[in-house]
Design an enzyme around this catalytic site. Structure first.
Site, PDB file in Angstrom:
ATOM      1  CE  LYS A 188      -3.006   2.625   3.147  1.00  0.00           C
ATOM      2  NZ  LYS A 188      -2.071   3.579   3.767  1.00  0.00           N
ATOM      3  CG  ASN A 189       2.624   2.581   3.553  1.00  0.00           C
ATOM      4  OD1 ASN A 189       1.490   3.072   3.522  1.00  0.00           O
ATOM      5  ND2 ASN A 189       3.146   2.080   4.659  1.00  0.00           N
ATOM      6  CG  ASP A 243      -5.000   5.434   9.647  1.00  0.00           C
ATOM      7  OD1 ASP A 243      -6.074   4.917   9.325  1.00  0.00           O
ATOM      8  OD2 ASP A 243      -3.889   4.984   9.342  1.00  0.00           O
TER       9      ASP A 243
END
Length: 434
Positions: free
Chosen positions: A22-23, A121
């Site tokens: 993902k990153n 987040d």
């Protein structure tokens, strides 16, 4: 809003393949703006955050072909820069932390960029100082608009310089690297992040015609070039998902093989789980976690209690501390979890305590876990996922617990883990999306 209903206490068995990182995806996909030629990216994770970034690019008039869900062909030959001032961009980018990485390539190629307040987040303050200060050193000017909540950046000409980053920020390093590749002269970035994601970005940019040396170290030297070209890039497997599956196997007493992990890029991650007493075997490029009745946390050589803390690469990634914490709840022994980076990331432990775990939250950054040694299984409850990693930690807890658990706000989990329910069902997990 969707929820997971989980019936816990079942041992799982089988093979699972980790998704693309993902990153890494958020950096690589942002970098396609640096050229007007086609860039093909493979092993893209099919998750909310990544798909949202791809949508943003499409709305900027970047052409996107998706022959398979894990493959995209991008061509940024007709970018609508003014879209970045639209209300639509403001709303979408504000939901996505990764949108900040559009700034570097936009500044480099189009001489202006707009950065929204960080989204994503709810794990604590995420400052943008490293990004903004680095752009300033390259010659950009910025202004913060209190009405639209955006940082407005302009740079008629970026010039290479020496910079010492105030922190080895992964996204900050990625952003300034993408800006510097088209800057005039040489840029030296000291105290740069050196995670595999940054290494992958630099390798891809070099394949596009950039001139970056020092890849893998904390000092990058970038000789600016006039133009970048198209390329093809294959992303690494997601190390955070691999760590999550190691923890899941141990916590649920399961026999799981994690396929194609690219072991050489996992750094210290396997060792940290071994310090918790988890057995694993490296078989070719797979990790086999065998069924284990009990795992015992190591102590230091002088008998002191183990501390697991986050640290910039090649130290332990903060994204796996939540997983380590939940796995420790059923271990033999004790461990201190020290989350240095984010001040709100440990606040999910109240749900684990409600499930029966023995945890002392010392302060916003530290939690002491006293393992239950499987003498007292966790019990199912209703809970809410506060962020991606805590959400998966609660899911692991629910899969090991007695009875039924309900996890709400699972959009947070979907932001980082693709098809997690169906993939775990294939291992024998009783999990239902409602």
């Amino acid at each position: 809003m969707s929820s997971f209903e989980v019936i816990g206490g079942k041992k799982l068995k089988g093979e699972i393949v980790p998704q693309g990182a993902k990153n890494e995806a958020l950096q690589i996909i942002s970098a396609v703006l640096l050229t007007d030629e086609k860039v093909t990216v493979r092993n893209i994770p099919d998750i909310i955050d990544v798909n949202l970034l791809i949508e943003l690019l499409q709305e900027m008039n970047v052409k996107v072909e998706r022959p398979q869900r894990d493959t995209c062909i991008f061509q940024a030959d007709d970018v609508n820069v003014d879209y970045l001032l639209s209300e639509t961009f403001q709303k979408k980018s504000g939901r996505l932390r990764g949108s900040v990485m559009l700034a570097g390539p936009m500044l480099a190629r189009f001489k202006k960029a707009f950065i929204p307040k960080p989204g994503g987040d709810k794990i604590g303050r995420r400052r943008l100082d490293t990004h903004i200060l680095s752009f300033q050193k390259l010659g950009a000017k910025f202004d913060y608009d209190t009405e639209d909540g955006f940082f407005h950046l302009e740079a008629p000409k970026l010039k290479g310089t020496f910079m010492l980053l105030d922190e080895p920020s992964v996204t900050g390093t990625a952003n300034v690297v993408m800006a510097a590749v088209l800057a005039e002269g040489t840029t030296t970035i000291y105290n740069a992040a050196c995670e595999p994601y940054i290494q992958q970005l630099c390798k891809m940019l070099n394949h596009m015609g950039a001139n970056i040396s020092g890849v893998g170290s904390n000092m990058l030297k970038i000789q600016g070039v006039e133009k970048l070209h198209g390329t093809e890039h294959h992303m690494l497997p997601d190390m955070i998902e691999i760590g999550s599956f190691i923890g899941l196997a141990a916590m649920t007493q399961s026999d799981i093989i994690i396929k194609n992990v690219n072991h050489e890029n996992l750094g210290i991650i396997p060792e940290k789980f071994q310090q918790l007493g988890i057995k694993m075997n490296i078989e070719n490029d797979d990790i086999h976690v065998p069924e284990q009745d009990l795992y015992e946390i190591s102590t230091y050589l002088d008998g002191g209690t183990l501390t697991v803390y986050d640290h910039p690469w090649p130290g332990f990634t903060p994204d796996l501390l939540s997983i380590v914490l939940v796995v420790a709840t059923q271990a033999k022994g004790s461990v201190l979890i020290h989350q240095k980076m984010f001040e709100s990331r440990l606040f999910f432990v109240d749900k684990l305590i409600e499930m029966g775990a023995r945890i002392i939250l010392c302060d916003p950054h530290r939690a002491a876990v006293i393992g239950l040694e499987r003498k007292f299984p966790l019990r199912g409850i209703t809970m809410t996922s506060p962020d991606i990693r805590a959400g998966v930690s609660l899911l692991i807890a629910a899969l090991s617990a007695e009875g039924k658990s309900v996890i709400q706000n699972i959009d947070q989990i979907d932001r980082g883990y693709q098809y997690i329910d169906t993939r775990l069902q294939q291992l024998g997990a009783e999990i239902r999306r409602v």
